[in-house]
Design a protein around this motif. Structure first.
Motif, PDB file in Angstrom:
ATOM      1  N   ALA A 123     -59.946  61.541  38.623  1.00  9.83           N
ATOM      2  CA  ALA A 123     -61.393  61.673  37.831  1.00  9.83           C
ATOM      3  C   ALA A 123     -60.120  60.543  35.971  1.00  9.83           C
ATOM      4  CB  ALA A 123     -62.095  62.499  37.242  1.00  9.83           C
ATOM      5  N   ALA A 124     -59.185  60.378  36.669  1.00  8.07           N
ATOM      6  CA  ALA A 124     -58.664  59.921  35.040  1.00  8.07           C
ATOM      7  C   ALA A 124     -59.870  59.081  33.959  1.00  8.07           C
ATOM      8  CB  ALA A 124     -57.331  58.905  35.656  1.00  8.07           C
ATOM      9  N   ALA A 125     -59.886  59.346  32.751  1.00 16.65           N
ATOM     10  CA  ALA A 125     -60.740  58.978  31.680  1.00 16.65           C
ATOM     11  C   ALA A 125     -59.477  57.973  30.987  1.00 16.65           C
ATOM     12  CB  ALA A 125     -61.494  60.154  31.298  1.00 16.65           C
ATOM     13  N   PRO A 126     -58.795  56.890  31.160  1.00 15.28           N
ATOM     14  CA  PRO A 126     -58.152  56.378  29.888  1.00 15.28           C
ATOM     15  C   PRO A 126     -59.340  55.319  29.132  1.00 15.28           C
ATOM     16  CG  PRO A 126     -58.277  54.947  31.860  1.00 15.28           C
ATOM     17  CD  PRO A 126     -58.668  57.032  32.238  1.00 15.28           C
ATOM     18  N   ASP A 127     -58.842  55.552  27.689  1.00 12.70           N
ATOM     19  CA  ASP A 127     -59.959  54.622  26.915  1.00 12.70           C
ATOM     20  C   ASP A 127     -61.015  55.333  26.263  1.00 12.70           C
ATOM     21  OD1 ASP A 127     -56.891  53.897  26.627  1.00 12.70           O
ATOM     22  OD2 ASP A 127     -58.251  51.865  26.743  1.00 12.70           O
ATOM     23  N   GLY A 192     -63.622  60.534  42.484  1.00 15.88           N
ATOM     24  CA  GLY A 192     -64.752  61.354  43.234  1.00 15.88           C
ATOM     25  C   GLY A 192     -66.165  60.062  42.717  1.00 15.88           C
ATOM     26  N   THR A 193     -66.837  59.430  43.900  1.00 10.98           N
ATOM     27  CA  THR A 193     -67.872  58.220  43.620  1.00 10.98           C
ATOM     28  C   THR A 193     -68.946  59.415  42.862  1.00 10.98           C
ATOM     29  OG1 THR A 193     -68.658  59.039  45.987  1.00 10.98           O
ATOM     30  CG2 THR A 193     -67.088  57.447  45.937  1.00 10.98           C
ATOM     31  N   ALA A 194     -69.403  60.597  42.768  1.00 10.33           N
ATOM     32  CA  ALA A 194     -71.032  61.053  42.520  1.00 10.33           C
ATOM     33  C   ALA A 194     -70.756  61.962  40.581  1.00 10.33           C
ATOM     34  CB  ALA A 194     -70.915  62.023  43.154  1.00 10.33           C
ATOM     35  N   ASP A 195     -68.893  60.845  40.744  1.00  9.01           N
ATOM     36  CA  ASP A 195     -68.357  61.434  38.948  1.00  9.01           C
ATOM     37  C   ASP A 195     -69.608  60.664  37.515  1.00  9.01           C
ATOM     38  OD1 ASP A 195     -67.264  61.986  36.468  1.00  9.01           O
ATOM     39  OD2 ASP A 195     -65.455  61.637  37.623  1.00  9.01           O
ATOM     40  N   ARG A 196     -70.317  61.571  37.258  1.00  9.89           N
ATOM     41  CA  ARG A 196     -71.414  61.189  36.088  1.00  9.89           C
ATOM     42  C   ARG A 196     -70.344  61.103  34.820  1.00  9.89           C
ATOM     43  NH1 ARG A 196     -77.172  64.463  36.058  1.00  9.89           N
ATOM     44  NH2 ARG A 196     -75.418  66.187  35.173  1.00  9.89           N
ATOM     45  N   ASP A 197     -69.637  61.222  34.954  1.00 12.50           N
ATOM     46  CA  ASP A 197     -69.055  61.205  33.787  1.00 12.50           C
ATOM     47  C   ASP A 197     -67.873  60.220  33.588  1.00 12.50           C
ATOM     48  OD1 ASP A 197     -70.104  64.023  32.173  1.00 12.50           O
ATOM     49  OD2 ASP A 197     -69.133  65.117  34.283  1.00 12.50           O
ATOM     50  N   VAL A 198     -66.960  60.271  34.785  1.00  9.07           N
ATOM     51  CA  VAL A 198     -66.489  59.004  34.832  1.00  9.07           C
ATOM     52  C   VAL A 198     -66.665  57.960  36.297  1.00  9.07           C
ATOM     53  CG1 VAL A 198     -64.035  57.908  35.330  1.00  9.07           C
ATOM     54  CG2 VAL A 198     -64.312  60.465  33.754  1.00  9.07           C
ATOM     55  N   GLY A 222     -68.763  61.690  47.572  1.00  9.90           N
ATOM     56  CA  GLY A 222     -70.332  62.456  46.968  1.00  9.90           C
ATOM     57  C   GLY A 222     -68.951  63.465  46.401  1.00  9.90           C
ATOM     58  N   ALA A 223     -67.939  63.193  45.651  1.00 11.34           N
ATOM     59  CA  ALA A 223     -67.107  63.815  44.518  1.00 11.34           C
ATOM     60  C   ALA A 223     -67.580  64.280  43.507  1.00 11.34           C
ATOM     61  CB  ALA A 223     -65.580  63.965  45.199  1.00 11.34           C
ATOM     62  N   ASP A 224     -67.418  65.315  42.544  1.00 14.58           N
ATOM     63  CA  ASP A 224     -68.246  64.661  41.292  1.00 14.58           C
ATOM     64  C   ASP A 224     -67.418  65.251  39.905  1.00 14.58           C
ATOM     65  OD1 ASP A 224     -67.643  68.009  41.191  1.00 14.58           O
ATOM     66  OD2 ASP A 224     -69.508  68.673  40.883  1.00 14.58           O
ATOM     67  N   HIS A 225     -67.181  65.406  38.955  1.00 18.65           N
ATOM     68  CA  HIS A 225     -66.134  65.538  38.091  1.00 18.65           C
ATOM     69  C   HIS A 225     -65.058  66.747  38.433  1.00 18.65           C
ATOM     70  CE1 HIS A 225     -64.384  63.882  34.814  1.00 18.65           C
ATOM     71  NE2 HIS A 225     -63.807  64.663  34.054  1.00 18.65           N
ATOM     72  N   ARG A 226     -66.113  67.450  38.386  1.00 18.48           N
ATOM     73  CA  ARG A 226     -64.828  68.613  38.620  1.00 18.48           C
ATOM     74  C   ARG A 226     -64.027  67.933  39.765  1.00 18.48           C
ATOM     75  NH1 ARG A 226     -70.339  70.096  37.318  1.00 18.48           N
ATOM     76  NH2 ARG A 226     -70.088  72.075  35.348  1.00 18.48           N
TER      77      ARG A 226
END
Length: 247
Positions: A123-127, A192-198, A222-226
């Motif tokens: 769940a990489a969050a560049p920038d 994950g496709t269910a990631d609400r943060d990234v 279905g995987a979330d950010h965690r």
């Protein structure tokens, strides 16, 4: 057992290390996370079971490391990671970066490519300070941040995040999605496709933007950010093992 490294500007950096075979694995955690998280602990257990050198640490202002969280910014945490990589590891390492740690790992790869043998991001969050926080703020929130120097942002993980003006402005000096990003080693992006943060679109953007000959993206429906279910943890372990085989 937690040990401490005298880091940049006198900040003590907490770390846990497992001695074993190289190349080692270095875990880089997320924004306001720490080295006691599920993924970090899972990888340490994996390293002990496989006889692999492994290191996890807390950025300054996180976990057991020195400094107030609110005073930190991307450059500070990158400096912490560089100090850890330089002082506590030998030879090229496999970096495993989660969320903000994905951004930090990309910055490490850009600054110290000779010390990177492979890269796994989760769940990489560049920038994210620019593409996430600043882009999502309303005009009123932006004005308040510039005027007062800080703003509170709700979090799904406990207390609201304190977002500072310095975090936003300093982050602009470390953007990786607006310049060439060569990655000359095996890379695996997990998302994950269910990631609400990234958003999952960030992962496809990163895959399209980065340059490299051995680069793959795994989307987990279905995987979330965690990304911390037993199945997801297993995928992290498999990605690291695949890179070790290729190296």
């Amino acid at each position: 057992m937690t040990e401490f490294l005298e880091g940049p500007q006198g900040r003590r950096i907490a770390y846990n290390r497992v001695e074993g075979a190289g190349p080692g694995v270095l875990f880089l955690g997320g924004f306001k996370s720490d080295m006691q998280g599920t993924k970090a602990v899972f990888l340490e257990e994996w390293a002990r079971a496989t006889g692999r050198n492994f290191l996890r640490f807390d950025y300054s202002g996180h976990g057991e490391s020195d400094g107030p969280f609110e005073e930190g910014a991307i450059g500070d945490w990158l400096a912490d990671a560089q100090a850890v990589l330089s002082a506590l590891t030998e030879g090229p390492q496999i970096l495993v970066g989660s969320s903000m740690g994905g951004w930090i790992s990309l910055l490490l790869a850009r600054a110290m490519p000779e010390r990177v043998a492979g890269l796994v991001t989760i769940a990489a969050a560049p920038d994210f300070t620019e593409r996430g926080f600043w882009a999502e703020f309303s005009d009123l929130e932006r004005a308040k941040l510039l005027r007062e120097g800080r703003i509170l942002r709700p979090s799904d993980y406990g207390e609201p995040y304190v977002i500072t003006r310095r975090l936003i402005e300093e982050g602009r000096a470390h953007l990786v999605m607006e310049a060439p990003l060569p990655l000359s080693f095996p890379v695996r992006f997990l998302q994950g496709t269910a990631d609400r943060d990234v958003p999952a679109s960030w992962a496809t953007d990163l895959l399209g933007h980065a340059q490299g000959l051995d680069m793959r993206l795994l989307l987990v429906k279905g995987a979330d950010h965690r990304f911390s279910t037993p199945e997801c943890l297993g995928l992290i372990g498999e990605a690291v093992e695949e890179l070790l085989e290729r190296i």
